[in-house]
Design a protein around this motif. Structure first.
Motif, mmCIF file in Angstrom:
data_model
loop_
_atom_site.group_PDB
_atom_site.id
_atom_site.type_symbol
_atom_site.label_atom_id
_atom_site.label_comp_id
_atom_site.label_asym_id
_atom_site.label_seq_id
_atom_site.Cartn_x
_atom_site.Cartn_y
_atom_site.Cartn_z
ATOM 1 N N ILE A 1 0.879 -1.163 -0.048
ATOM 2 C CA ILE A 1 0.106 -0.184 -0.011
ATOM 3 C C ILE A 1 0.965 1.490 0.005
ATOM 4 O O ILE A 1 1.626 1.414 0.950
ATOM 5 C CB ILE A 1 -1.066 0.040 1.240
ATOM 6 C CG1 ILE A 1 -1.780 -1.302 1.296
ATOM 7 C CG2 ILE A 1 -1.744 1.499 1.029
ATOM 8 C CD1 ILE A 1 -2.509 -1.411 2.370
ATOM 9 N N VAL A 2 0.847 1.993 -1.108
ATOM 10 C CA VAL A 2 1.655 3.156 -1.415
ATOM 11 C C VAL A 2 1.019 4.408 -0.996
ATOM 12 O O VAL A 2 -0.166 4.490 -1.690
ATOM 13 C CB VAL A 2 2.374 3.290 -2.483
ATOM 14 C CG1 VAL A 2 3.176 4.464 -2.700
ATOM 15 C CG2 VAL A 2 3.168 1.784 -2.862
ATOM 16 N N LYS B 1 -5.271 9.051 2.773
ATOM 17 C CA LYS B 1 -4.417 8.474 3.616
ATOM 18 C C LYS B 1 -5.325 7.383 4.667
ATOM 19 O O LYS B 1 -4.728 6.216 5.034
ATOM 20 C CB LYS B 1 -3.749 9.510 4.569
ATOM 21 C CG LYS B 1 -2.881 10.384 3.614
ATOM 22 C CD LYS B 1 -2.093 11.492 4.781
ATOM 23 C CE LYS B 1 -1.206 12.216 3.948
ATOM 24 N NZ LYS B 1 -0.641 13.438 4.763
ATOM 25 N N ARG B 2 -6.383 7.929 5.178
ATOM 26 C CA ARG B 2 -7.052 7.118 6.006
ATOM 27 C C ARG B 2 -7.517 5.841 5.579
ATOM 28 O O ARG B 2 -7.412 4.735 5.901
ATOM 29 C CB ARG B 2 -8.440 8.090 6.396
ATOM 30 C CG ARG B 2 -9.492 7.247 7.353
ATOM 31 C CD ARG B 2 -8.744 7.217 8.729
ATOM 32 N NE ARG B 2 -9.397 6.271 9.792
ATOM 33 C CZ ARG B 2 -9.400 5.251 10.181
ATOM 34 N NH1 ARG B 2 -7.923 5.005 10.280
ATOM 35 N NH2 ARG B 2 -9.828 4.671 10.951
ATOM 36 N N ILE B 3 -7.920 6.075 4.219
ATOM 37 C CA ILE B 3 -8.541 4.630 3.366
ATOM 38 C C ILE B 3 -7.252 3.610 3.539
ATOM 39 O O ILE B 3 -7.526 2.541 3.852
ATOM 40 C CB ILE B 3 -9.039 4.922 2.234
ATOM 41 C CG1 ILE B 3 -10.290 5.529 2.070
ATOM 42 C CG2 ILE B 3 -9.095 3.812 1.126
ATOM 43 C CD1 ILE B 3 -10.678 6.464 0.672
ATOM 44 N N VAL C 1 -6.762 2.088 6.878
ATOM 45 C CA VAL C 1 -7.468 1.039 7.195
ATOM 46 C C VAL C 1 -7.448 -0.041 6.443
ATOM 47 O O VAL C 1 -7.430 -1.436 7.047
ATOM 48 C CB VAL C 1 -9.310 1.657 6.908
ATOM 49 C CG1 VAL C 1 -10.164 0.133 6.951
ATOM 50 C CG2 VAL C 1 -9.480 2.858 7.826
ATOM 51 N N LEU C 2 -7.105 -0.056 5.209
ATOM 52 C CA LEU C 2 -6.824 -1.099 4.248
ATOM 53 C C LEU C 2 -5.625 -1.908 4.976
ATOM 54 O O LEU C 2 -5.255 -3.157 4.922
ATOM 55 C CB LEU C 2 -6.381 -0.929 2.857
ATOM 56 C CG LEU C 2 -7.634 -0.361 2.065
ATOM 57 C CD1 LEU C 2 -7.305 -0.052 0.736
ATOM 58 C CD2 LEU C 2 -8.549 -1.618 1.962
ATOM 59 N N GLN D 1 2.296 -0.754 4.432
ATOM 60 C CA GLN D 1 2.226 0.662 4.035
ATOM 61 C C GLN D 1 3.396 1.291 3.988
ATOM 62 O O GLN D 1 4.117 1.207 4.901
ATOM 63 C CB GLN D 1 0.972 1.042 4.816
ATOM 64 C CG GLN D 1 0.565 2.533 4.212
ATOM 65 C CD GLN D 1 -0.459 3.169 5.122
ATOM 66 O OE1 GLN D 1 -0.650 3.128 6.359
ATOM 67 N NE2 GLN D 1 -1.117 4.146 4.593
ATOM 68 N N VAL D 2 3.559 1.743 2.767
ATOM 69 C CA VAL D 2 4.961 2.659 2.790
ATOM 70 C C VAL D 2 4.476 4.142 2.275
ATOM 71 O O VAL D 2 3.778 4.592 1.552
ATOM 72 C CB VAL D 2 6.018 2.055 1.774
ATOM 73 C CG1 VAL D 2 6.655 0.760 2.383
ATOM 74 C CG2 VAL D 2 5.144 2.016 0.356
ATOM 75 N N PHE D 3 5.313 5.121 2.696
ATOM 76 C CA PHE D 3 5.003 6.600 2.537
ATOM 77 C C PHE D 3 6.115 7.072 1.356
ATOM 78 O O PHE D 3 7.286 6.793 1.644
ATOM 79 C CB PHE D 3 4.881 7.225 3.572
ATOM 80 C CG PHE D 3 3.555 6.805 4.537
ATOM 81 C CD1 PHE D 3 2.429 7.606 4.344
ATOM 82 C CD2 PHE D 3 3.910 5.909 5.322
ATOM 83 C CE1 PHE D 3 1.436 7.281 5.072
ATOM 84 C CE2 PHE D 3 2.714 5.724 6.059
ATOM 85 C CZ PHE D 3 1.363 6.383 5.993
ATOM 86 N N ILE D 4 5.430 7.795 0.529
ATOM 87 C CA ILE D 4 6.478 8.675 -0.693
ATOM 88 C C ILE D 4 6.187 9.895 -0.429
ATOM 89 O O ILE D 4 5.183 10.301 -0.477
ATOM 90 C CB ILE D 4 6.421 8.144 -1.999
ATOM 91 C CG1 ILE D 4 6.723 6.676 -2.024
ATOM 92 C CG2 ILE D 4 7.247 8.896 -3.137
ATOM 93 C CD1 ILE D 4 6.656 5.927 -3.612
#
Length: 97
Positions: free
Chosen positions: A45-46, A56-58, A61-62, A71-74
């Motif tokens: 999940i990016v 971001k919230r969706i 939750v996923l 989940q990673v953030f770019i």
């Protein structure tokens, strides 16, 4: 507006072409959360650090619902493939390895 036929305005063609962009802001599909929770394959999940809070919230939750998610953030907005393509490809390759 009853005073003018909006289809006759020069902007009408552009509005019609772009209206599909708005469809991603709401949904009517029912999601079977049991199927998501049973899904065993790895899930990447990016999320863009500068994307809208609702997206971001969706993704958060996923990330909580999938058994095997990461989940990673770019540093990017919502359009990561066009704003941070190198970072995205790097993350995907790491995920696949």
């Amino acid at each position: 507006c009853d005073s003018i036929n909006i289809k006759s305005l020069p902007q009408w063609k552009t509005w019609v072409e772009q209206r599909n962009r708005l469809r991603g802001l709401s949904g009517t599909n029912k999601i079977d959360i049991k199927k998501i929770r049973k899904f065993d394959n790895p899930v990447l999940i990016v999320t863009g650090t500068e994307t809208f809070a609702v997206h971001k919230r969706i993704n958060t939750v996923l990330d909580q619902e999938f058994k095997n998610s990461n989940q990673v953030f770019i540093k990017s907005g919502h359009a990561i493939p066009s704003t941070a393509p190198k970072e995205l490809v790097k993350l995907i390759l790491q995920f696949l390895n």
